[in-house]
Design an enzyme around this catalytic site. Structure first.
Site, PDB file in Angstrom:
ATOM      1  N   CYS A  79       4.162   3.428   2.421  1.00  0.00           N
ATOM      2  CA  CYS A  79       2.972   4.213   2.781  1.00  0.00           C
ATOM      3  C   CYS A  79       1.827   3.301   3.187  1.00  0.00           C
ATOM      4  CB  CYS A  79       2.552   5.103   1.620  1.00  0.00           C
ATOM      5  SG  CYS A  79       1.083   6.087   1.985  1.00  0.00           S
TER       6      CYS A  79
ATOM      7  N   CYS B 229      -1.632   4.416   2.040  1.00  0.00           N
ATOM      8  CA  CYS B 229      -1.907   4.138   0.628  1.00  0.00           C
ATOM      9  C   CYS B 229      -2.169   2.644   0.394  1.00  0.00           C
ATOM     10  CB  CYS B 229      -0.723   4.527  -0.258  1.00  0.00           C
ATOM     11  SG  CYS B 229       0.067   6.063   0.175  1.00  0.00           S
ATOM     12  N   ASP B 230      -1.363   1.797   1.010  1.00  0.00           N
ATOM     13  CA  ASP B 230      -1.353   0.384   0.618  1.00  0.00           C
ATOM     14  C   ASP B 230      -1.866  -0.590   1.675  1.00  0.00           C
ATOM     15  OD1 ASP B 230      -0.239   1.191  -1.792  1.00  0.00           O
ATOM     16  OD2 ASP B 230       1.803   1.058  -1.027  1.00  0.00           O
TER      17      ASP B 230
END
Ligand code: NDP
Length: 323
Positions: A137, A140-141
């Site tokens: 992701c 997200c990261d």
């Protein structure tokens, strides 16, 4: 001994979508039952740092966030059940779900929040370095790789969008695709090809994720040319696997309408499925955004949709009784 549990709102799944539905459902007096499934807390329980969930100034931990959400849902009156549903009957109300131990759950409404799982390449090194440079992701990261070299694996919309997204953080983004043409929509492809910060490696697959000696986490990818088998190495700090997701909808095949990628179909702008009284929220119906906050948002929508559905059904039942 098996038991039967009845509720106005039965929720299947306990990630951000299911628990948000539970919080709203409980506060609406519907005494929801949440059947937690095989991964209580959902995908966030397998992540570590969460920096994009609103309300927290400092980095928080995914498992902690889910514990808090569950505690909040229980605090307002939702009941948690640890069970794995193996059978569903949505042909009449109350809807009937059966757990693997034979327990029966009856719901006047059903909220499906069973989520999705990222597909992985299936390499041991990938699992070993997950959370240490290997992620599924970018939204997200990606932030954790500011100014670093990153690669995205895949050739669909998700991979191209993730590569474009990563250019916000990195000037060195490589898209690695196993064939010589992308599956992504043309408009996304055009944006990708125009972007100077992204290079594409065609006909290439990842043979191994390489962790460095004395280096914390991923430091390179071992690549294989899919035509010649020739191996090469690409130094990267982050590797984002974007080869699709499996929505957890196996149980509902033939019971509610699914789309061509097996996600539950909902009426646009709502969480209503093809079965009146059954609602879907979170990653099981969303292949585009897939964030904890959007899952929580659609969980709230599902509870509100269910509440409205019950109010209308009660009103109709009273009108019929009065005739
Ligand atoms: P897709 O299934 O569309 O694409 C997966 C990609 O990964 C393909 O290019 C595939 O290669 C590649 N792949 C699959 N398995 C492997 C493997 N083992 N090794 C290497 N490569 C592999 O998944 P997406 O997540 O991109 O999209 C899923 C759905 O969601 C699609 O319908 C998409 O349109 C939609 N979507 C829409 C968005 C939007 O509208 N903004 C955003 C994101 C997704 P190959 O091409 O060779 O099969």
């Amino acid at each position: 001994m098996t038991a039967t549990h009845s509720t106005r709102m039965l929720i299947l799944g306990s990630g951000p979508a299911g628990l948000s539905a539970a919080i709203y459902g409980a506060r609406a007096g519907l005494a929801p039952i949440v059947v937690q499934g095989i991964q209580p807390g959902g995908q966030l329980t397998t992540t570590t740092d969460v920096e994009n969930y609103p309300g927290f100034r400092e980095v928080i931990q995914g498992p902690w966030l889910m514990e808090e959400m569950q505690a909040q849902a229980e605090h307002v009156g939702a009941q948690m059940m640890w069970d794995t549903i193996v059978e569903v009957d949505l042909s009449q109300r109350p809807f009937r779900l059966v757990g693997d131990g034979g327990h029966v759950y009856l719901g006047d409404t059903l909220v499906i929040a069973t989520g999705a799982q990222a597909k992985w390449l299936g390499l041991d090194s990938e699992q070993k370095l997950r959370g240490q440079g290997v992620s599924a992701c970018a939204t997200c990261d990606g932030f954790f790789f500011r100014g670093k070299k990153v690669a995205v694996i895949g050739g669909g919309n998700t991979a191209v969008e993730e590569a474009l997204y990563l250019t916000n953080h990195s000037h060195d983004v490589t898209l690695i695709h196993r064939r010589d043409s992308l599956r992504a929509e043309k408009i996304l492809q055009e944006r990708l090809f125009k972007h100077h910060g992204i290079k594409v490696l065609w006909n290439t697959e990842v043979a191994e994720f390489v962790g460095g000696e004395g280096h914390q986490g991923l430091c390179a990818l071992e690549l294989r040319d899919t035509r010649t088998g020739e191996l090469s190495r690409l130094d990267v700090d982050g590797g984002f696997v974007a080869i699709g997701h499996h929505p957890a909808t196996e149980l509902f095949k033939g019971h509610v309408d699914l789309d061509e990628d097996h996600y539950i179909k909902v009426e646009p702008g709502t969480t209503r499925t093809s079965v009146p009284g059954v609602f879907a929220c979170g990653d099981v119906m969303d292949k585009i955004y897939r964030q904890a906050i959007t899952a929580a948002g659609t969980g709230c929508m599902a509870a509100l949709d269910a509440e409205r559905f019950l109010a209308e059904a009660d009103f109709e039942a009273e009108a019929i009784a009065a005739e």
